[in-house]
Design a protein around this motif. Structure first.
Motif, PDB file in Angstrom:
ATOM      1  N   GLY A 222       0.780  -1.199   0.076  1.00 32.14           N
ATOM      2  CA  GLY A 222      -0.128   0.061  -0.025  1.00 32.14           C
ATOM      3  C   GLY A 222       0.829   1.453  -0.076  1.00 32.14           C
ATOM      4  N   LYS A 223       0.168   2.311   0.049  1.00 35.11           N
ATOM      5  CA  LYS A 223       0.903   3.621   0.080  1.00 35.11           C
ATOM      6  C   LYS A 223       0.870   4.483   1.196  1.00 35.11           C
ATOM      7  CE  LYS A 223       1.038   4.234  -5.069  1.00 35.11           C
ATOM      8  NZ  LYS A 223       0.784   5.179  -6.154  1.00 35.11           N
ATOM      9  N   TRP A 224       1.851   5.066   1.537  1.00 34.13           N
ATOM     10  CA  TRP A 224       1.508   6.240   2.626  1.00 34.13           C
ATOM     11  C   TRP A 224       1.169   7.399   1.995  1.00 34.13           C
ATOM     12  CZ3 TRP A 224       2.468   5.619   7.633  1.00 34.13           C
ATOM     13  CH2 TRP A 224       3.093   4.606   8.302  1.00 34.13           C
ATOM     14  N   SER A 225       0.535   8.096   2.922  1.00 38.96           N
ATOM     15  CA  SER A 225      -0.018   9.614   2.372  1.00 38.96           C
ATOM     16  C   SER A 225       0.510  10.314   3.729  1.00 38.96           C
ATOM     17  CB  SER A 225      -1.425   9.415   2.256  1.00 38.96           C
ATOM     18  OG  SER A 225      -2.153   9.104   3.201  1.00 38.96           O
ATOM     19  N   HIS A 226       0.596  11.852   3.325  1.00 38.13           N
ATOM     20  CA  HIS A 226       1.198  12.573   4.128  1.00 38.13           C
ATOM     21  C   HIS A 226       0.515  13.733   3.794  1.00 38.13           C
ATOM     22  CE1 HIS A 226       4.504   9.677   5.338  1.00 38.13           C
ATOM     23  NE2 HIS A 226       4.601   9.558   3.948  1.00 38.13           N
ATOM     24  N   ASP A 227      -0.564  13.919   4.504  1.00 34.66           N
ATOM     25  CA  ASP A 227      -1.470  15.376   4.401  1.00 34.66           C
ATOM     26  C   ASP A 227      -1.867  15.946   5.542  1.00 34.66           C
ATOM     27  OD1 ASP A 227      -2.884  16.987   2.479  1.00 34.66           O
ATOM     28  OD2 ASP A 227      -4.702  16.200   3.109  1.00 34.66           O
ATOM     29  N   GLY A 228      -2.012  17.227   5.806  1.00 36.49           N
ATOM     30  CA  GLY A 228      -2.499  17.927   6.736  1.00 36.49           C
ATOM     31  C   GLY A 228      -1.994  17.388   8.392  1.00 36.49           C
ATOM     32  N   GLY A 229      -0.608  17.054   8.107  1.00 38.90           N
ATOM     33  CA  GLY A 229       0.059  16.695   9.546  1.00 38.90           C
ATOM     34  C   GLY A 229      -0.261  15.053   9.677  1.00 38.90           C
ATOM     35  N   MET A 230      -1.050  14.696   8.914  1.00 36.63           N
ATOM     36  CA  MET A 230      -1.370  13.132   9.287  1.00 36.63           C
ATOM     37  C   MET A 230      -0.468  12.111   8.227  1.00 36.63           C
ATOM     38  SD  MET A 230      -5.062  11.171   9.309  1.00 36.63           S
ATOM     39  CE  MET A 230      -5.332  11.173   7.377  1.00 36.63           C
ATOM     40  N   SER A 231       0.115  11.350   8.809  1.00 34.44           N
ATOM     41  CA  SER A 231       0.949  10.227   7.975  1.00 34.44           C
ATOM     42  C   SER A 231       0.169   8.792   8.299  1.00 34.44           C
ATOM     43  CB  SER A 231       2.200   9.984   8.499  1.00 34.44           C
ATOM     44  OG  SER A 231       3.035  11.203   8.126  1.00 34.44           O
ATOM     45  N   MET A 232      -0.279   8.430   7.002  1.00 31.19           N
ATOM     46  CA  MET A 232      -0.994   7.173   7.367  1.00 31.19           C
ATOM     47  C   MET A 232      -0.733   6.168   6.078  1.00 31.19           C
ATOM     48  SD  MET A 232      -5.360   6.656   7.008  1.00 31.19           S
ATOM     49  CE  MET A 232      -5.359   6.991   5.574  1.00 31.19           C
ATOM     50  N   TRP A 233      -0.666   4.683   6.228  1.00 31.18           N
ATOM     51  CA  TRP A 233      -0.454   3.808   5.300  1.00 31.18           C
ATOM     52  C   TRP A 233      -1.692   2.918   5.159  1.00 31.18           C
ATOM     53  CZ3 TRP A 233      -0.272  -1.678   5.830  1.00 31.18           C
ATOM     54  CH2 TRP A 233       0.207  -2.363   4.644  1.00 31.18           C
ATOM     55  N   ARG A 234      -2.160   2.846   4.042  1.00 34.10           N
ATOM     56  CA  ARG A 234      -3.580   2.023   3.910  1.00 34.10           C
ATOM     57  C   ARG A 234      -2.926   0.997   2.763  1.00 34.10           C
ATOM     58  NH1 ARG A 234      -6.826   5.893   2.029  1.00 34.10           N
ATOM     59  NH2 ARG A 234      -7.904   5.843   4.009  1.00 34.10           N
ATOM     60  N   SER A 235      -3.373  -0.208   3.073  1.00 34.29           N
ATOM     61  CA  SER A 235      -3.087  -1.531   2.415  1.00 34.29           C
ATOM     62  C   SER A 235      -3.926  -1.777   1.311  1.00 34.29           C
ATOM     63  CB  SER A 235      -2.728  -2.616   3.317  1.00 34.29           C
ATOM     64  OG  SER A 235      -3.975  -3.243   3.684  1.00 34.29           O
ATOM     65  N   ASP A 236      -3.361  -2.641   0.350  1.00 33.02           N
ATOM     66  CA  ASP A 236      -4.398  -3.298  -0.563  1.00 33.02           C
ATOM     67  C   ASP A 236      -5.222  -4.256   0.517  1.00 33.02           C
ATOM     68  OD1 ASP A 236      -3.529  -1.712  -2.473  1.00 33.02           O
ATOM     69  OD2 ASP A 236      -1.908  -3.030  -3.242  1.00 33.02           O
ATOM     70  N   VAL A 237      -6.085  -5.167  -0.315  1.00 29.60           N
ATOM     71  CA  VAL A 237      -6.737  -6.252   0.254  1.00 29.60           C
ATOM     72  C   VAL A 237      -5.772  -7.384   0.625  1.00 29.60           C
ATOM     73  CG1 VAL A 237      -8.551  -8.121   0.289  1.00 29.60           C
ATOM     74  CG2 VAL A 237      -8.850  -5.561  -0.702  1.00 29.60           C
ATOM     75  N   ARG A 238      -5.804  -7.984   1.847  1.00 26.03           N
ATOM     76  CA  ARG A 238      -4.761  -8.866   2.009  1.00 26.03           C
ATOM     77  C   ARG A 238      -5.566 -10.075   2.841  1.00 26.03           C
ATOM     78  NH1 ARG A 238      -6.877  -8.987   6.382  1.00 26.03           N
ATOM     79  NH2 ARG A 238      -6.317  -7.364   8.093  1.00 26.03           N
ATOM     80  N   PRO A 239      -5.379 -11.466   2.415  1.00 23.94           N
ATOM     81  CA  PRO A 239      -5.841 -12.489   3.106  1.00 23.94           C
ATOM     82  C   PRO A 239      -4.695 -12.742   4.051  1.00 23.94           C
ATOM     83  CG  PRO A 239      -4.881 -13.162   0.899  1.00 23.94           C
ATOM     84  CD  PRO A 239      -4.686 -11.841   1.004  1.00 23.94           C
TER      85      PRO A 239
END
Length: 384
Positions: A222-239
């Motif tokens: 998945g990709k990390w996003s860094h916006d508005g002071g928030m750093s978040m990684w969101r994964s693709d679907v995983r089993p």
């Protein structure tokens, strides 16, 4: 330091849980549909059950850890890693790296799961799950586009007299992050994993999660996003395989399929899981039985001291665990698909590794050659 074998056995059996789990309800009890005419008992203040407000709150009291740990002191000011993450002028790759490195620290960790929907007839949700522990997360490797983080439970208990007992250290799970990873080890069900090309890997980081014995558990990108002071990684679907909190009480599904979100906070991080519960049959047919939402919260603590105890344990056993990791690296490189045995000679893999690590911890003189041979032979015995 006291023997960790029994604690290791307990914690490994309980998955991501540090403390003893209460006796689960029998499956037959859980399968019973609620009486049609029964009205939910009013919940006391604070007794509302998220996602199931019209069920009798007494039936939905959380199951999970019951042993009391020692008191902890939470950090109040922002971590240095948070401050480094928010320095100006950083490019995207360096922001990603610093977000991953910010996951390291000493934490009070809570695990909170609630089923949110049933997808079969006569569905009744299982009781929510809650547990917590104290956990150290250390950076094992940092090679730019590859970062490895080792989790270890460092536990202090309160005895019947109110006295603190500990620390007790147990190596826990591991997460490896790889930038633009070309392929993933994807869980297929039935203790089988398959090497699959990463979909659109550009700019993504893979997170490979390994069991307490360093065998593969699941991997996603998945990709990390860094916006508005928030750093978040969101994964693709995983089993992934079922966690202990589920396979100990459920037999109606065998794969958890879902997504992960990891968000860095000033004093820790939060891992949110959105999971679907899936039965994958040998003929390839699939049946979803439910959904759940999970929140794992990592809150930095300043006491008790977790790092010192972990470092002392790791100084003695790291050579063996490195042999274990490198053996798995070789296995994953040489095989496109692999399956594991649940037990060998009546023992589970983690039991054999932890027993060896305990022997090494107590040994007067190390024997690296014998340790490497033991790691390699043990892992090969569990491969089909």
């Amino acid at each position: 330091m006291k023997s960790i074998r029994n604690l290791a056995l307990l914690a490994a059996l309980l998955g991501f849980q540090a403390y003893a789990e209460e006796e689960p309800k029998k499956e037959a009890e859980q399968a019973q549909p609620p009486a049609a005419a029964a009205a939910p008992a009013p919940a006391p203040a604070g007794g509302h059950v998220f996602a199931w407000p019209f069920m009798d709150w007494k039936e939905m009291q959380p199951r999970g850890g019951s042993t009391k740990g020692s008191e902890v002191t939470l950090r109040t000011e922002a971590k240095d890693s948070w401050k480094r993450l928010h320095q100006p002028g950083l490019d995207k790759f360096e922001l990603d790296r610093r977000a991953i490195l910010a996951l390291a620290g000493s934490y009070r960790v809570s695990f909170d799961f609630t089923e949110t929907a049933g997808l079969v007839e006569n569905f009744k949700p299982t009781r929510p799950y809650f547990s917590w522990g104290t956990e150290n997360v250390s950076v094992l490797e940092d090679r730019g586009g590859f970062i490895s983080l080792q989790h270890s439970l460092v536990m202090y208990f309160k005895n019947e007299k109110g006295e603190t007992d500990g620390p007790h250290v147990m190596k826990h799970w591991r997460q490896d992050w790889t930038y633009q990873d070309p392929e993933l080890q994807v869980y297929q069900g039935d203790l089988t994993w398959k090497k699959v090309p990463t979909e659109n890997p550009a700019g993504k980081w893979s997170q490979a999660v390994f069991q307490v014995d360093d065998s593969p558990r699941y991997e996603s990108a998945g990709k990390w996003s860094h916006d508005g002071g928030m750093s978040m990684w969101r994964s693709d679907v995983r089993p992934r395989p079922l966690p202990r909190r589920e396979f100990s009480i459920r037999k109606d599904y065998n794969v958890q399929e879902g997504t992960d979100e990891i968000t860095v906070t000033p004093t820790g991080w939060v891992h949110v899981q959105s999971n679907r519960k899936l039965q994958v049959n040998k003929d390839g047919s699939r049946q979803y039985v439910g959904q759940e939402l999970g929140v794992d919260r990592y809150e930095e603590i300043t006491s008790p001291d977790l790092a010192t105890a972990f470092n002392a344990y790791w100084a003695k056993t790291n050579g063996y665990w490195k042999d274990v990791r490198e053996t798995w690296t070789a296995v994953l490189k040489e095989r496109d698909t692999f399956s594991m045995k649940d037990t060998y000679d009546g023992k589970q893999l983690f039991m054999i590794h932890f027993q060896r690590a305990e022997e090494i911890e107590k040994a007067e003189k190390p024997d690296p050659e014998a340790d490497l041979k033991h790691a390699q032979e043990t892992i090969r015995q569990f491969l089909n």
